[in-house]
Design an enzyme around this catalytic site. Structure first.
Site, PDB file in Angstrom:
ATOM      1  N   CYS A 149       0.960  -1.196   0.061  1.00 53.61           N
ATOM      2  CA  CYS A 149       0.016   0.045  -0.073  1.00 53.61           C
ATOM      3  C   CYS A 149       0.944   1.220   0.023  1.00 53.61           C
ATOM      4  O   CYS A 149       1.640   1.473   1.186  1.00 53.61           O
ATOM      5  CB  CYS A 149      -1.029   0.016   1.236  1.00 53.61           C
ATOM      6  SG  CYS A 149      -1.913   1.747   1.429  1.00 53.61           S
TER       7      CYS A 149
ATOM      8  N   CYS B  96      -0.498   4.394   2.426  1.00 57.07           N
ATOM      9  CA  CYS B  96      -0.412   4.127   3.864  1.00 57.07           C
ATOM     10  C   CYS B  96      -0.106   2.635   4.263  1.00 57.07           C
ATOM     11  O   CYS B  96       1.043   2.174   4.286  1.00 57.07           O
ATOM     12  CB  CYS B  96      -1.625   4.629   4.469  1.00 57.07           C
ATOM     13  SG  CYS B  96      -3.181   3.866   3.873  1.00 57.07           S
ATOM     14  N   SER B  97      -1.058   1.814   4.583  1.00 58.10           N
ATOM     15  CA  SER B  97      -0.917   0.726   5.216  1.00 58.10           C
ATOM     16  C   SER B  97      -2.126  -0.507   4.971  1.00 58.10           C
ATOM     17  O   SER B  97      -2.424  -1.101   5.947  1.00 58.10           O
ATOM     18  CB  SER B  97      -0.301   0.388   6.626  1.00 58.10           C
ATOM     19  OG  SER B  97      -1.433   0.936   7.553  1.00 58.10           O
ATOM     20  N   CYS B  98      -2.816  -0.082   3.915  1.00 58.14           N
ATOM     21  CA  CYS B  98      -4.097  -0.895   3.705  1.00 58.14           C
ATOM     22  C   CYS B  98      -3.400  -2.372   3.531  1.00 58.14           C
ATOM     23  O   CYS B  98      -2.507  -2.746   2.885  1.00 58.14           O
ATOM     24  CB  CYS B  98      -4.559  -0.475   2.263  1.00 58.14           C
ATOM     25  SG  CYS B  98      -5.473   1.107   2.284  1.00 58.14           S
TER      26      CYS B  98
END
Lengths: 117, 217
Positions: free
Chosen positions: B121, B124-126
């Site tokens: 991602c 961000c941090s999906c």
């Protein structure tokens, strides 16, 4: 926008419903698209490195979903449109890409960020 | 982890050594203070209850890569399930009792002799938290996020995964409403393994796509 036509087999003669603008996906698998070059202020979900890049629709992501960028400001509640799984060759993104020319990237993009080419 | 009575063992090792004391050190940062202020305001105005926050922490804590491993093993032994999993990852996981507590969809990407999938991602941090739990720290770091999409083969090589030139590397950047899970290839020599034995082979990193599933970990 793909609209039902008289010879569309999905059109039911006894119960003929024409979908409103935005209800049906605008793009179909295989179509060539460009990711728009746009610089909104605020919350966005299309990475900068993909803006202006060309690819093709791999799939329509079902079900339709809210626009995260509008939802981030509390707008567009309940209003849903389609996301697409877009395929972009690595060599389109990085002209000096080191690796197989077959390598590629996939990303989901909301309908308003795509234009047909 | 909360440290209490120390005469215990955590399953895999006895525990007679010392730990650092678990405590908050230093002042809270800007975002710590903002989170506390927003949370307290929401509770004070009765928009959410403290129990709901605690409940959501319990939900997150209940999700681990063991769930994803169960899904992968089932797909390896049940061809009909695999078809459904690749068709709609979310509803197939729900068949196994794995609920999706948010509005995300799940696309399961099958690794084959011709295609190797990698997940990142960049914004961000999906991450597929309902089925894998919290992401590893390296998944959230900028070098991984930037390099996974620009030089995926070099990143994979640093994980010890060398992808032959005739295999297509396909990077999926998860940034909006969809989460991804890699369905790794079943290793050779596992013909007589039970479903549980297969699940025990499947690691978190294999389901992100940075390594294959191996018989020897």
């Amino acid at each position: 926008m793909r609209m039902p036509t008289l010879d569309d087999p999905s059109r039911n003669e006894d119960f003929s419903v024409v979908r409103a603008l935005g209800e049906a996906p605008s793009f179909q698998p295989g179509e060539r698209v460009r990711i728009l070059t746009r610089h909104p202020i605020g919350h966005y979900r299309v990475p900068i490195y993909l803006r202006g890049k060309e690819g093709s629709i791999e799939a329509v992501i079902e079900p339709a979903a809210v626009d995260n960028e509008e939802e981030g400001f509390g707008r567009n509640a309940g209003s849903k449109r389609h996301y697409y799984r877009v395929a972009v060759p690595m060599t389109e993104i990085w002209p000096a890409y080191a690796g197989s020319a077959r390598d590629g990237l996939r990303i989901e993009v909301f309908e308003t960020w795509l234009e047909r080419i | 982890m909360v440290e209490g009575d120390h005469n215990h063992s955590h399953g895999d090792h006895d525990h007679d050594h010392d730990h650092d004391e678990i405590s908050l050190t230093g002042k809270p940062g800007y975002y710590d203070i903002m989170e506390t202020a927003v949370r307290e305001l929401l509770i004070e105005r009765k928009l959410i209850r403290a129990e709901e926050i605690r409940g959501q922490i319990e939900v997150i804590d209940s999700r681990t890569p063991a769930l994803g491993a169960k899904v992968v093993a089932r797909a390896w032994v049940d061809p009909a399930f695999k078809v459904r999993l690749l068709e709609n990852g979310r509803t197939a996981c729900e068949e196994l009792g794995i609920s999706f507590y948010d509005d995300t969809q799940l696309i399961v990407l099958e690794n084959t002799p011709d295609v190797h999938n990698l997940i990142v991602c960049t914004l961000c941090s999906c991450y597929p938290r309902p089925v894998l739990g919290l992401p590893p720290d390296w998944y959230k770091l900028k070098p991984y996020r930037a390099r996974a999409v620009s030089e995926p083969r070099a990143v994979l090589a640093e994980f010890g995964t060398n992808i032959p030139d005739d295999v297509e590397v396909r990077v999926s950047d998860s940034t909006a409403i969809v989460r991804y899970l890699v369905l790794p290839m079943r290793p050779d020599g596992t013909g007589d393994y039970s479903e549980q034995q297969l699940a025990d082979l499947v690691t978190r990193d294999a389901m992100i796509g940075v390594i294959p599933v191996r018989l020897e970990q």
